[in-house]
Design a protein around this motif. Structure first.
Motif, mmCIF file in Angstrom:
data_model
loop_
_atom_site.group_PDB
_atom_site.id
_atom_site.type_symbol
_atom_site.label_atom_id
_atom_site.label_comp_id
_atom_site.label_asym_id
_atom_site.label_seq_id
_atom_site.Cartn_x
_atom_site.Cartn_y
_atom_site.Cartn_z
ATOM 1 N N TRP A 276 29.316 47.042 -11.576
ATOM 2 C CA TRP A 276 28.916 45.685 -11.218
ATOM 3 C C TRP A 276 28.580 44.866 -12.464
ATOM 4 N N LEU A 277 27.941 45.510 -13.449
ATOM 5 C CA LEU A 277 27.627 44.797 -14.690
ATOM 6 C C LEU A 277 28.895 44.437 -15.455
ATOM 7 N N PHE A 278 29.846 45.358 -15.498
ATOM 8 C CA PHE A 278 31.126 45.042 -16.127
ATOM 9 C C PHE A 278 31.814 43.902 -15.392
ATOM 10 N N ARG A 279 31.680 43.889 -14.073
ATOM 11 C CA ARG A 279 32.309 42.839 -13.275
ATOM 12 C C ARG A 279 31.785 41.457 -13.671
ATOM 13 N N LEU A 280 30.502 41.370 -13.992
ATOM 14 C CA LEU A 280 29.917 40.092 -14.408
ATOM 15 C C LEU A 280 30.555 39.569 -15.691
ATOM 16 N N GLY A 281 31.138 40.477 -16.474
ATOM 17 C CA GLY A 281 31.748 40.071 -17.739
ATOM 18 C C GLY A 281 33.232 39.806 -17.659
ATOM 19 N N HIS A 282 33.798 39.814 -16.467
ATOM 20 C CA HIS A 282 35.250 39.621 -16.348
ATOM 21 C C HIS A 282 35.715 38.285 -16.926
ATOM 22 N N PHE A 283 34.881 37.253 -16.809
ATOM 23 C CA PHE A 283 35.294 35.947 -17.330
ATOM 24 C C PHE A 283 35.367 35.956 -18.859
ATOM 25 N N LEU A 284 34.812 37.004 -19.483
ATOM 26 C CA LEU A 284 34.848 37.118 -20.941
ATOM 27 C C LEU A 284 35.969 38.027 -21.426
ATOM 28 N N GLU A 285 36.785 38.543 -20.510
ATOM 29 C CA GLU A 285 37.858 39.454 -20.903
ATOM 30 C C GLU A 285 38.850 38.842 -21.893
ATOM 31 N N PRO A 286 39.112 37.522 -21.851
ATOM 32 C CA PRO A 286 39.994 36.952 -22.880
ATOM 33 C C PRO A 286 39.443 37.114 -24.289
ATOM 34 N N TYR A 287 38.140 37.404 -24.391
ATOM 35 C CA TYR A 287 37.506 37.573 -25.702
ATOM 36 C C TYR A 287 37.247 39.037 -26.011
ATOM 37 N N GLY A 288 38.020 39.905 -25.388
ATOM 38 C CA GLY A 288 37.986 41.330 -25.706
ATOM 39 C C GLY A 288 36.688 42.010 -25.327
ATOM 40 N N HIS A 289 36.031 42.588 -26.321
ATOM 41 C CA HIS A 289 34.867 43.424 -26.060
ATOM 42 C C HIS A 289 33.639 42.618 -25.649
ATOM 43 N N ALA A 290 33.752 41.307 -25.618
ATOM 44 C CA ALA A 290 32.654 40.473 -25.113
ATOM 45 C C ALA A 290 32.396 40.732 -23.639
ATOM 46 N N VAL A 291 33.278 41.474 -22.997
ATOM 47 C CA VAL A 291 33.073 41.859 -21.590
ATOM 48 C C VAL A 291 31.759 42.630 -21.433
ATOM 49 N N ARG A 292 31.258 43.172 -22.536
ATOM 50 C CA ARG A 292 29.988 43.896 -22.526
ATOM 51 C C ARG A 292 28.768 42.974 -22.419
ATOM 52 N N PHE A 293 28.908 41.723 -22.765
ATOM 53 C CA PHE A 293 27.749 40.852 -22.973
ATOM 54 C C PHE A 293 26.752 40.829 -21.811
ATOM 55 N N PRO A 294 27.192 40.681 -20.550
ATOM 56 C CA PRO A 294 26.202 40.663 -19.460
ATOM 57 C C PRO A 294 25.356 41.929 -19.411
ATOM 58 N N LEU B 266 19.997 44.646 -20.188
ATOM 59 C CA LEU B 266 19.057 45.656 -20.665
ATOM 60 C C LEU B 266 18.066 45.063 -21.659
ATOM 61 N N HIS B 267 18.513 44.133 -22.482
ATOM 62 C CA HIS B 267 17.630 43.582 -23.505
ATOM 63 C C HIS B 267 16.408 42.918 -22.883
ATOM 64 N N PHE B 268 16.566 42.372 -21.688
ATOM 65 C CA PHE B 268 15.439 41.702 -21.039
ATOM 66 C C PHE B 268 14.386 42.701 -20.561
ATOM 67 N N SER B 269 14.676 44.000 -20.645
ATOM 68 C CA SER B 269 13.649 44.984 -20.318
ATOM 69 C C SER B 269 12.506 44.938 -21.332
ATOM 70 N N LEU B 270 12.737 44.319 -22.491
ATOM 71 C CA LEU B 270 11.657 44.177 -23.472
ATOM 72 C C LEU B 270 10.511 43.349 -22.895
ATOM 73 N N PHE B 271 10.835 42.391 -22.025
ATOM 74 C CA PHE B 271 9.780 41.618 -21.367
ATOM 75 C C PHE B 271 8.965 42.524 -20.443
ATOM 76 N N THR B 272 9.641 43.475 -19.803
ATOM 77 C CA THR B 272 8.933 44.407 -18.933
ATOM 78 C C THR B 272 7.971 45.265 -19.739
ATOM 79 N N TRP B 273 8.448 45.787 -20.869
ATOM 80 C CA TRP B 273 7.569 46.588 -21.720
ATOM 81 C C TRP B 273 6.383 45.770 -22.212
ATOM 82 N N ARG B 274 6.613 44.515 -22.518
ATOM 83 C CA ARG B 274 5.507 43.655 -22.955
ATOM 84 C C ARG B 274 4.467 43.499 -21.848
#
Length: 210
Positions: free
Chosen positions: A51-69, A74-82
């Protein structure tokens, strides 16, 4: 902008740059293929990573940017730790030291640019921890419900989330904290956990629990 936000945005930028230039690993390509054939679950893993990869489908023309979502998620979990540190009334200085350490941990630091089922698990684990801490400190039924939701979504990420329940039982026993649990609200945790786990349960039921 305080120190936390400076580190948050700088480390996110570094992750996105690395994620853009790093080729998809074989496992990631496997999950990316899943995202082009969405199901409620899959043979060897729950569906969240697809499902997370699916969110990045619109970025597939930019190659590995499909990872961005997934990276941002995960990066927003830093707010949880805070918030966990705030809930436990631990000093800001201690949290800053923890922040540097956590960014060096493979799953939460540079290694978190690689999208595997561990990635969403490492988001929902601290979120479940936050709600667990809250239910031991107050009597709000909403925290019991949110704990169930988080555990259910964690189950859609990776089955290892069940270890959280074992850890919780051990903690409550060793620290003699069972009296802090409001049993009249535990049903909210159970029901919401079951509801949010339904995609995996339904898929397995229709596939003979393979």
């Amino acid at each position: 902008m305080n120190f936390f936000f400076q580190i948050f945005w700088l480390s996110l930028l570094v992750k996105l740059v690395i994620g853009y230039f790093l080729p998809l690993l074989p496992d990631e390509a496997y999950y990316w293929i899943w995202s082009h054939n969405l199901q409620l679950s899959y043979y060897d893993h729950p569906p969240m990573i697809a499902w997370l990869f699916r969110l990045g489908h619109f970025l597939e023309p930019y190659g590995h940017a499909v990872r961005f979502p997934g990276i941002i998620f995960l990066h927003f979990s830093l707010f949880t730790w805070r918030e966990i540190f705030n809930q436990l009334k631990i000093s800001e200085q201690a949290f800053c030291r923890f922040l540097f350490l956590i960014l060096l941990v493979p799953y939460l630091g540079i290694g978190s640019v690689i999208l595997t089922p561990d990635l969403p698990l490492m988001f929902f684990w601290p979120l479940s921890l936050l709600f667990f801490i809250r239910i031991t400190q107050n009597e709000k039924w909403s925290d019991y419900a949110l704990l169930g939701m988080s555990l259910g979504l964690g189950f859609l990420s990776k089955y290892h989330i069940v270890l959280f329940l074992i850890c919780a039982v051990v903690y409550l026993s060793l620290e003699s904290k069972w009296s802090t649990i409001k049993w009249k609200y535990v049903g909210f945790t159970f029901i919401l956990g079951l509801v949010f786990s339904l995609p995996v349960i339904a898929w397995n039921a229709s596939n003979d629990f393979q």
